[in-house]
Design an enzyme around this catalytic site. Structure first.
Site, PDB file in Angstrom:
ATOM      1  N   GLY A  14       0.805  -1.215   0.000  1.00 25.88           N
ATOM      2  CA  GLY A  14       0.000   0.000   0.000  1.00 25.88           C
ATOM      3  C   GLY A  14       0.840   1.268   0.000  1.00 25.88           C
ATOM      4  O   GLY A  14       2.068   1.227  -0.136  1.00 25.88           O
ATOM      5  N   TYR A 145     -14.384   3.870  10.121  1.00 22.14           N
ATOM      6  CA  TYR A 145     -12.911   3.811  10.127  1.00 22.14           C
ATOM      7  C   TYR A 145     -12.383   4.367  11.457  1.00 22.14           C
ATOM      8  O   TYR A 145     -11.563   3.734  12.132  1.00 22.14           O
ATOM      9  CB  TYR A 145     -12.391   4.630   8.946  1.00 22.14           C
ATOM     10  CG  TYR A 145     -10.898   4.798   8.873  1.00 22.14           C
ATOM     11  CD1 TYR A 145     -10.069   3.731   8.539  1.00 22.14           C
ATOM     12  CD2 TYR A 145     -10.302   6.052   9.086  1.00 22.14           C
ATOM     13  CE1 TYR A 145      -8.687   3.894   8.438  1.00 22.14           C
ATOM     14  CE2 TYR A 145      -8.934   6.226   8.983  1.00 22.14           C
ATOM     15  CZ  TYR A 145      -8.129   5.148   8.658  1.00 22.14           C
ATOM     16  OH  TYR A 145      -6.774   5.320   8.558  1.00 22.14           O
TER      17      TYR A 145
HETATM   18  P1  NAD Z   1      -3.417   1.288   1.534  1.00 18.68           P
HETATM   19  O1  NAD Z   1      -4.876   1.041   1.288  1.00 18.68           O
HETATM   20  O2  NAD Z   1      -2.636   2.073   0.548  1.00 18.68           O
HETATM   21  O3  NAD Z   1      -2.659  -0.092   1.755  1.00 18.68           O
HETATM   22  C1  NAD Z   1      -3.224  -1.166   2.462  1.00 18.68           C
HETATM   23  C2  NAD Z   1      -2.618  -2.440   1.932  1.00 18.68           C
HETATM   24  O4  NAD Z   1      -3.232  -3.532   2.627  1.00 18.68           O
HETATM   25  C3  NAD Z   1      -2.885  -2.661   0.431  1.00 18.68           C
HETATM   26  O5  NAD Z   1      -1.677  -2.968  -0.241  1.00 18.68           O
HETATM   27  C4  NAD Z   1      -3.853  -3.827   0.397  1.00 18.68           C
HETATM   28  O6  NAD Z   1      -3.663  -4.682  -0.728  1.00 18.68           O
HETATM   29  C5  NAD Z   1      -3.502  -4.551   1.696  1.00 18.68           C
HETATM   30  N1  NAD Z   1      -4.608  -5.375   2.184  1.00 18.68           N
HETATM   31  C6  NAD Z   1      -5.918  -5.090   2.157  1.00 18.68           C
HETATM   32  N2  NAD Z   1      -6.620  -6.120   2.658  1.00 18.68           N
HETATM   33  C7  NAD Z   1      -5.713  -7.051   3.031  1.00 18.68           C
HETATM   34  C8  NAD Z   1      -5.823  -8.335   3.610  1.00 18.68           C
HETATM   35  N3  NAD Z   1      -7.016  -8.874   3.907  1.00 18.68           N
HETATM   36  N4  NAD Z   1      -4.697  -9.028   3.859  1.00 18.68           N
HETATM   37  C9  NAD Z   1      -3.467  -8.507   3.553  1.00 18.68           C
HETATM   38  N5  NAD Z   1      -3.314  -7.294   2.985  1.00 18.68           N
HETATM   39  C10 NAD Z   1      -4.430  -6.590   2.726  1.00 18.68           C
HETATM   40  O7  NAD Z   1      -3.330   1.950   2.982  1.00 18.68           O
HETATM   41  P2  NAD Z   1      -2.159   2.861   3.557  1.00 18.68           P
HETATM   42  O8  NAD Z   1      -2.473   4.268   3.231  1.00 18.68           O
HETATM   43  O9  NAD Z   1      -0.840   2.305   3.203  1.00 18.68           O
HETATM   44  O10 NAD Z   1      -2.440   2.693   5.124  1.00 18.68           O
HETATM   45  C11 NAD Z   1      -1.764   1.745   5.926  1.00 18.68           C
HETATM   46  C12 NAD Z   1      -2.237   1.907   7.363  1.00 18.68           C
HETATM   47  O11 NAD Z   1      -1.997   3.251   7.796  1.00 18.68           O
HETATM   48  C13 NAD Z   1      -3.725   1.657   7.578  1.00 18.68           C
HETATM   49  O12 NAD Z   1      -3.928   1.070   8.841  1.00 18.68           O
HETATM   50  C14 NAD Z   1      -4.307   3.041   7.578  1.00 18.68           C
HETATM   51  O13 NAD Z   1      -5.501   3.104   8.322  1.00 18.68           O
HETATM   52  C15 NAD Z   1      -3.208   3.833   8.266  1.00 18.68           C
HETATM   53  N6  NAD Z   1      -3.256   5.278   7.944  1.00 18.68           N
HETATM   54  C16 NAD Z   1      -3.008   5.725   6.682  1.00 18.68           C
HETATM   55  C17 NAD Z   1      -3.054   7.088   6.412  1.00 18.68           C
HETATM   56  C18 NAD Z   1      -2.758   7.639   5.045  1.00 18.68           C
HETATM   57  O14 NAD Z   1      -2.898   8.847   4.830  1.00 18.68           O
HETATM   58  N7  NAD Z   1      -2.335   6.832   4.090  1.00 18.68           N
HETATM   59  C19 NAD Z   1      -3.381   7.995   7.433  1.00 18.68           C
HETATM   60  C20 NAD Z   1      -3.673   7.499   8.700  1.00 18.68           C
HETATM   61  C21 NAD Z   1      -3.573   6.136   8.959  1.00 18.68           C
END
Ligand code: NAD
Length: 320
Positions: A14, A145
């Protein structure tokens, strides 16, 4: 001599995982970090190797993957984000909560030394202070969320206090990187750069004056590594640390991009994500992180904008 780290990253493909995996490999060695994600290996960049496909919802598969590997650190990043979660609340709750509980349970059973699980500013809601929202600000979120993150933070604290599992967490603000984001409310601040790169006008799904806390990915990755390095006895927060760098509106980032891409145009068509954004604080007080493990952001809006534009390879000769 220090024992080598063996690190498992879940959700490694991700927006955050792809950058964090690189940073962990740079620090600990490529072979020490196993990247996993639900995506099949054939659909993943070969640079992600060593890589294993893993659906984190399949607890027996996770257990088998961890069997005999003696992981010392686990980073659990798989989740459904705020905007996608509102479209499918039940699935968001199941993924965000179910996977965390499996990870915590298996990390405890397998003697993992440190666990990282990210929270979000989405734990806050309309009753939280809008400006400089404090660490202990009211956490009554209005999105599924945010509800899953608030509950997850408390599970992390519970595992630490009841079982001694060293779980650490950050409330990331909206993260900005060249990689495509995964369905959050702050995604506009990434999408806008991709439109600028293509020299296309951008239609923003938030209103021009919507201020939100944001951070450049380099700062977020550094914060994650610094938190994980900090001595356990210096960490006073076992839910998740507030973390801050920037706060800006769509209009402010547009004006900054326009300095480098003078013909860039924007228009505004707020959708359902406006209501989510309006429920969140506009800025965050991260003094606990600054005090406990010396957190300090390095990127302001100007520096981030210049790096983002060059990262997605916009070549504007008179600007660079
Ligand atoms: P993203 O959606 O880009 O990446 C999530 C990854 O998880 C993806 O590659 C997806 O394929 C994988 N995934 C989904 N379901 C899955 C499963 N069942 N098993 C294994 N892998 C699975 O999200 P991100 O932006 O990289 O966020 C990562 C974490 O950081 C999350 O917990 C998110 O809540 C948190 N977060 C992100 C942000 C942001 O701005 N990006 C801000 C606050 C918190």
């Amino acid at each position: 001599m220090n024992t080598p780290e063996h690190i498992l990253v879940i959700g490694a493909c991700g927006q955050i995982g792809s950058e964090l995996t690189k940073a962990l490999r740079k620090k600990f060695g490529t072979e020490q970090v196993l990247a996993t994600d639900i995506r099949p290996a054939s659909a993943v960049d070969p640079e992600m190797q060593p890589y294993a496909q893993l659906n984190v919802m399949d607890k027996p598969a996770l257990s088998e993957l961890m069997q005999g590997k003696q992981f010392t650190q686990v980073y659990h990043l798989a989740a459904m984000l705020s905007a996608s979660g509102e479209r499918n609340p039940q699935a968001a709750w199941e993924l965000n909560m179910g996977s965390l509980l499996s990870v915590l349970d298996l990390c405890l059973a397998r003697g993992v030394k440190k666990v990282f699980w990210p929270s979000s500013i989405a734990v806050f809601g309309p009753d939280s202070p809008k400006q400089n929202c404090p660490q202990q600000g009211v956490t009554e979120p209005t999105t599924i969320y945010g509800i899953s993150k608030a509950a997850g933070e408390n599970w992390c604290k519970y595992y630490f206090e009841k079982h001694g599992l060293d779980v650490r967490s950050l409330r990331y603000p909206g993260l900005i990187s060249a990689g495509l984001p995964g369905g959050g409310t702050t995604d506009y601040a990434v999408d806008i750069f991709h439109s600028a790169a293509k020299e296309e006008p951008y239609t923003c799904f938030l209103s021009s004056e919507t201020a939100l806390p944001m951070m450049y990915m380099h700062d977020a990755i550094r914060a994650t590594l610094e938190l994980m390095e900090a001595p356990a006895n210096e960490l006073s927060v076992r839910t998740a640390y507030n973390l801050a760098a920037l706060s800006f509106t769509p209009d402010q980032i547009y004006q900054e991009i326009k300095k480098l891409v003078p013909d860039f145009e924007i228009n505004y068509e707020p959708d359902f994500r406006q209501e989510i954004a309006d429920s969140w604080p506009q800025s965050i007080d991260d003094s606990a992180a600054r005090k406990d493990w010396n957190w300090k952001p390095a990127y302001d809006l100007e520096r981030m904008t210049a790096e983002m534009l060059s990262a997605i390879k916009i070549l504007i000769p008179h600007s660079f």
